[in-house]
Design an enzyme around this catalytic site. Structure first.
Site, PDB file in Angstrom:
ATOM      1  N   HIS A 148       0.829  -1.216   0.000  1.00  0.00           N
ATOM      2  CA  HIS A 148       0.000   0.000   0.000  1.00  0.00           C
ATOM      3  C   HIS A 148       0.853   1.251   0.000  1.00  0.00           C
ATOM      4  O   HIS A 148       0.373   2.327   0.318  1.00  0.00           O
ATOM      5  CB  HIS A 148      -0.943   0.034   1.207  1.00  0.00           C
ATOM      6  CG  HIS A 148      -1.685  -1.246   1.406  1.00  0.00           C
ATOM      7  ND1 HIS A 148      -1.314  -2.175   2.342  1.00  0.00           N
ATOM      8  CD2 HIS A 148      -2.745  -1.764   0.746  1.00  0.00           C
ATOM      9  CE1 HIS A 148      -2.120  -3.228   2.266  1.00  0.00           C
ATOM     10  NE2 HIS A 148      -2.993  -3.003   1.314  1.00  0.00           N
TER      11      HIS A 148
HETATM   12  S1  FES Z   1       1.629  -0.353   3.372  1.00  0.00           S
HETATM   13 FE1  FES Z   1       0.151  -1.883   3.765  1.00  0.00          FE
HETATM   14  S2  FES Z   1       1.363  -3.619   4.215  1.00  0.00           S
HETATM   15 FE2  FES Z   1       2.798  -2.055   3.864  1.00  0.00          FE
END
Ligand code: FES
Length: 188
Positions: A148
């Site tokens: 993410h």
């Molecule tokens: S930003 Fe979601 S697991 Fe690393």
């Protein structure tokens, strides 16, 4: 002496397996209940485990051949650990970034051992949901999480993205010769 941690050559295999597991779990959870609800079980499953840490045999890691700018990846008690030999410039940059991250503010000095500032030792997992971050070079030196997009500097501090904590630090200490790292102890 080297403890019973996995052979260093297994690190790539562990990274591959854990990345695949993390992505599979994320896909399943996201489809079922959304990202937020999915995060906690994954953190519990893939993040540092205090019980394991307390019970684990320490692991010795020779540092003599690790050049500045190089990162070792080792597996200790089934958990991936990054050992970064920071260059002088990287140490300066990490100190210059003190106070920049407002997510979990920590000085670089709080994340390394006095007299051994060139060594950053962190678990190799993103605190958001346990994915394994990729190393970044150049201006944005540090790590970028492929899941993410959380970003971490060369002190392992989160600077962007959904992660709300810095990369975790295992217990470790340096042998008096300064050339051997022992993971799993507070003092040598
Ligand atoms: S930003 Fe979601 S697991 Fe690393």
């Amino acid at each position: 002496m080297t403890g019973p941690g996995k052979n260093p050559d297994d690190a790539a295999e562990v990274i591959h397996e854990q990345r695949r597991e993390c992505l599979c779990k994320l896909t399943k959870f996201v489809g079922a209940a959304g990202v937020a609800a999915a995060m906690w079980p994954l953190v519990a499953a893939l993040g540092p485990d205090e019980q394991t840490q307390a019970d684990g045999e320490p692991m010795d890691i020779p540092l003599g051949n690790v050049a500045p700018g190089e990162t070792l990846r080792r597996v200790w008690r089934g958990k991936l650990v990054f050992i970064r030999h920071r260059t002088e410039q990287e140490i300066k940059l990490a100190n210059a970034l003190d106070g920049v991250s407002r997510i979990q503010p920590q000085a670089d000095a709080q994340r390394v051992k006095p007299g051994h500032e060139q060594w950053l030792v962190v678990y190799g997992y993103c605190p958001h949901a346990g994915c394994i971050p990729n190393e970044q070079t150049g201006e944005k030196s540090g790590w970028l999480c492929p899941c993410h997009g959380s970003e971490f500097d060369l002190s392992g501090r989160v600077t962007r993205g959904p992660a709300e904590e810095n990369m975790a630090i295992p217990d470790y200490a340096f042998h008096p010769d300064g050339q051997t790292l022992r993971i799993g102890v507070k003092d040598v």
